[in-house]
Write a protein that holds these residues in place. Structure first.
Motif, PDB file in Angstrom:
ATOM      1  N   THR A 142       0.931  -1.290  -0.029  1.00  0.00           N
ATOM      2  CA  THR A 142       0.156  -0.143  -0.199  1.00  0.00           C
ATOM      3  C   THR A 142       0.933   1.168  -0.174  1.00  0.00           C
ATOM      4  O   THR A 142       0.210   2.275  -0.530  1.00  0.00           O
ATOM      5  N   ALA A 143       1.989   1.005   0.536  1.00  0.00           N
ATOM      6  CA  ALA A 143       2.913   2.423   0.566  1.00  0.00           C
ATOM      7  C   ALA A 143       3.471   2.671  -1.051  1.00  0.00           C
ATOM      8  O   ALA A 143       3.293   3.847  -1.575  1.00  0.00           O
ATOM      9  N   ALA A 144       3.712   1.552  -1.660  1.00  0.00           N
ATOM     10  CA  ALA A 144       4.052   1.611  -2.978  1.00  0.00           C
ATOM     11  C   ALA A 144       2.931   2.141  -3.896  1.00  0.00           C
ATOM     12  O   ALA A 144       3.213   3.088  -4.923  1.00  0.00           O
ATOM     13  N   GLU A 145       1.717   1.787  -3.380  1.00  0.00           N
ATOM     14  CA  GLU A 145       0.447   2.141  -4.315  1.00  0.00           C
ATOM     15  C   GLU A 145       0.485   3.706  -3.947  1.00  0.00           C
ATOM     16  O   GLU A 145       0.150   4.392  -4.949  1.00  0.00           O
ATOM     17  N   ALA A 146       0.642   4.211  -3.079  1.00  0.00           N
ATOM     18  CA  ALA A 146       0.299   5.471  -2.755  1.00  0.00           C
ATOM     19  C   ALA A 146       1.399   6.470  -3.349  1.00  0.00           C
ATOM     20  O   ALA A 146       1.141   7.526  -3.895  1.00  0.00           O
ATOM     21  N   GLU A 183      -0.957  11.608   1.656  1.00  0.00           N
ATOM     22  CA  GLU A 183      -1.341  10.044   2.108  1.00  0.00           C
ATOM     23  C   GLU A 183      -0.207   9.328   1.838  1.00  0.00           C
ATOM     24  O   GLU A 183       0.142   8.481   2.507  1.00  0.00           O
ATOM     25  N   ALA A 184       0.765   9.634   0.648  1.00  0.00           N
ATOM     26  CA  ALA A 184       1.934   8.799   0.704  1.00  0.00           C
ATOM     27  C   ALA A 184       2.997   9.077   1.748  1.00  0.00           C
ATOM     28  O   ALA A 184       3.624   8.036   2.297  1.00  0.00           O
ATOM     29  N   LEU A 185       2.652  10.358   2.442  1.00  0.00           N
ATOM     30  CA  LEU A 185       3.779  10.572   3.572  1.00  0.00           C
ATOM     31  C   LEU A 185       3.231   9.914   4.710  1.00  0.00           C
ATOM     32  O   LEU A 185       4.268   9.002   5.454  1.00  0.00           O
ATOM     33  N   ALA A 186       2.012   9.742   4.962  1.00  0.00           N
ATOM     34  CA  ALA A 186       1.550   8.816   6.134  1.00  0.00           C
ATOM     35  C   ALA A 186       1.567   7.358   5.610  1.00  0.00           C
ATOM     36  O   ALA A 186       1.945   6.631   6.759  1.00  0.00           O
ATOM     37  N   ALA A 187       1.676   6.876   4.671  1.00  0.00           N
ATOM     38  CA  ALA A 187       1.927   5.337   4.397  1.00  0.00           C
ATOM     39  C   ALA A 187       3.116   4.964   4.427  1.00  0.00           C
ATOM     40  O   ALA A 187       3.577   3.894   4.723  1.00  0.00           O
ATOM     41  N   GLN A 188       4.245   5.793   4.733  1.00  0.00           N
ATOM     42  CA  GLN A 188       5.697   5.722   5.063  1.00  0.00           C
ATOM     43  C   GLN A 188       5.675   4.789   6.468  1.00  0.00           C
ATOM     44  O   GLN A 188       6.420   3.794   6.710  1.00  0.00           O
ATOM     45  N   SER A 189       4.838   5.266   7.390  1.00  0.00           N
ATOM     46  CA  SER A 189       4.625   4.478   8.570  1.00  0.00           C
ATOM     47  C   SER A 189       3.476   3.845   8.991  1.00  0.00           C
ATOM     48  O   SER A 189       3.116   3.354  10.066  1.00  0.00           O
ATOM     49  N   ASP A 190       2.584   3.760   7.876  1.00  0.00           N
ATOM     50  CA  ASP A 190       1.093   3.122   8.080  1.00  0.00           C
ATOM     51  C   ASP A 190       0.886   2.416   6.756  1.00  0.00           C
ATOM     52  O   ASP A 190       0.262   3.067   5.788  1.00  0.00           O
ATOM     53  N   TYR A 191       1.177   1.160   6.727  1.00  0.00           N
ATOM     54  CA  TYR A 191       1.077   0.480   5.374  1.00  0.00           C
ATOM     55  C   TYR A 191       0.832  -1.152   5.645  1.00  0.00           C
ATOM     56  O   TYR A 191       1.054  -1.549   6.775  1.00  0.00           O
ATOM     57  N   VAL A 192       0.590  -1.672   4.541  1.00  0.00           N
ATOM     58  CA  VAL A 192       0.320  -3.321   4.435  1.00  0.00           C
ATOM     59  C   VAL A 192       0.965  -3.761   3.375  1.00  0.00           C
ATOM     60  O   VAL A 192       1.029  -3.215   2.252  1.00  0.00           O
ATOM     61  N   VAL A 193       1.821  -4.992   3.626  1.00  0.00           N
ATOM     62  CA  VAL A 193       2.533  -5.676   2.482  1.00  0.00           C
ATOM     63  C   VAL A 193       1.923  -6.900   2.343  1.00  0.00           C
ATOM     64  O   VAL A 193       1.967  -7.656   3.321  1.00  0.00           O
TER      65      VAL A 193
END
Length: 250
Positions: A142-146, A183-193
């Motif tokens: 999800t971080a890469a998707e963001a 959203e991408a900034l937040a996804a750096q510490s809040d994501y699913v792989v």
């Protein structure tokens, strides 16, 4: 001459209808016999099922007693005979849950407990699983998707200004780009792989959850043969056992 023939016509139609009805009944009975035979075969196959693979030394279809013989330290966690053991897997501390359906091992879930960065552990386990099961059948980050959404928004807005003296980018376009950046900034510490694998008998899914204040890394093995029967587990009893377990933590 025509009257006798006309009188025979209803009898012929009746005989034909009776013959057709008899054939239809025979066909229905034949289909029912085949269905019952198939059901009996499927029931026997399920009763005698024993897989050739599983997790470590276990095999799909093993009973709780057979799994406990391999893990004497395991404790029972539900009325279904589910077992839990705390051990080490790939040199990592892990809690392993063995789940049964119809008294047969059907699911093995691992929850790793390490202090290493989530992606580091995820990538290391992913490499080991790919060595055994081949390339993943699916993957998600999800971080890469963001980050991809940011690049797409940037590219779109940049294209609106190319070849013109005045950009055609609207306020909504700029607002969307700013939104996906946040959203991408937040996804750096809040994501699913996630990554998935499978072979002839087993489906696997490696999942990592990263949040600002917590992380979780799990690996699930599922028997492809027994998966359709997992719905036969008693969900009410499972919920009750979970509540009892949670109550012990208070």
């Amino acid at each position: 001459m025509l009257r006798p023939l006309a009188g025979l016509l209803p009898l012929c139609l009746l005989a034909t209808a009776c013959g057709t009805s008899a054939r239809q009944q025979a066909l229905l009975e034949r289909r029912e016999s085949i269905r019952e035979s198939n059901s009996a075969f499927a029931a026997e196959e399920l009763a005698n099922y024993r897989g050739k693979s599983g997790f470590q030394e276990t095999r799909w279809g093993m009973s709780p007693d057979e799994v406990r013989a391999l893990y004497p330290e395991a404790r029972t966690t539900s009325s279904e005979g589910d077992l839990r053991v705390v051990t080490r897997v790939t040199d990592r501390p892990a809690t392993v849950d063995f789940q049964f359906t119809l008294n047969k091992l059907a699911v093995v879930s691992l929850r790793f407990d390490t202090s290493a960065p989530l992606r580091e552990d995820f990538d290391a386990l992913s490499e080991l699983l790919s060595m055994k099961y081949g390339d993943p059948t699916s993957r998600r980050d999800t971080a890469a998707e963001a980050e991809a959404r940011v690049r797409s928004a940037e590219s779109y807005n940049r294209s609106l200004g190319e070849g013109t003296r005045r950009s055609r980018t609207t306020a909504d376009d700029l607002a969307y780009e700013n939104k996906v950046r946040v959203e991408a900034l937040a996804a750096q510490s809040d994501y699913v792989v996630e990554k998935s694998w499978k072979d002839a008998e087993t489906k696997l899914q490696l999942t990592g959850w990263q949040q600002p204040d917590t992380r979780r890394l799990t690996l699930d093995y599922v028997s492809r043969f027994l998966e359709p029967h997992l719905g036969k587990r008693s969900t009410e009893l499972e919920d009750l056992e979970k509540k009892r377990e949670q109550a012990q933590e208070l």
